[in-house]
Design a protein around this motif. Sequence first.
Motif: not given
Length: 99
Positions: A67-84, A54-58
């Motif tokens: 979830t507490g993760v707020c980062a670039s799309k690439e970093e968020c994608d890495k988080y999702l790959e390891s978590t979901w 979700w866009p961080a400013d909305l």
Amino acid sequence: MNGTALNKYAMNCDSGEVLTREREVAMRTVSFDFDSPEARFKVLINHEEQYSLWPADLEVPGGWTETGVCASKEECDKYLESTWTDMRPKSLRIALDGE
């Protein structure tokens, strides 16, 4: 670029009095560039343990929690790959696996 708008609503009290309340609501005035390296996202989760970027400013939409993760799309994608790791909704996992 973002703007704000005043959202007005009325509330009836037991006395029959009508009150007008105002609250400021964030409103996007230009489209969001999901591919921009400067774009920041929040990783959200719902009650079925499904994730979303979700866009961080909305404001976070109803039914979703940060979830507490707020980062670039690439970093968020890495988080999702390891978590979901299981894409099935929580209710389906419970029904099929008895988790």
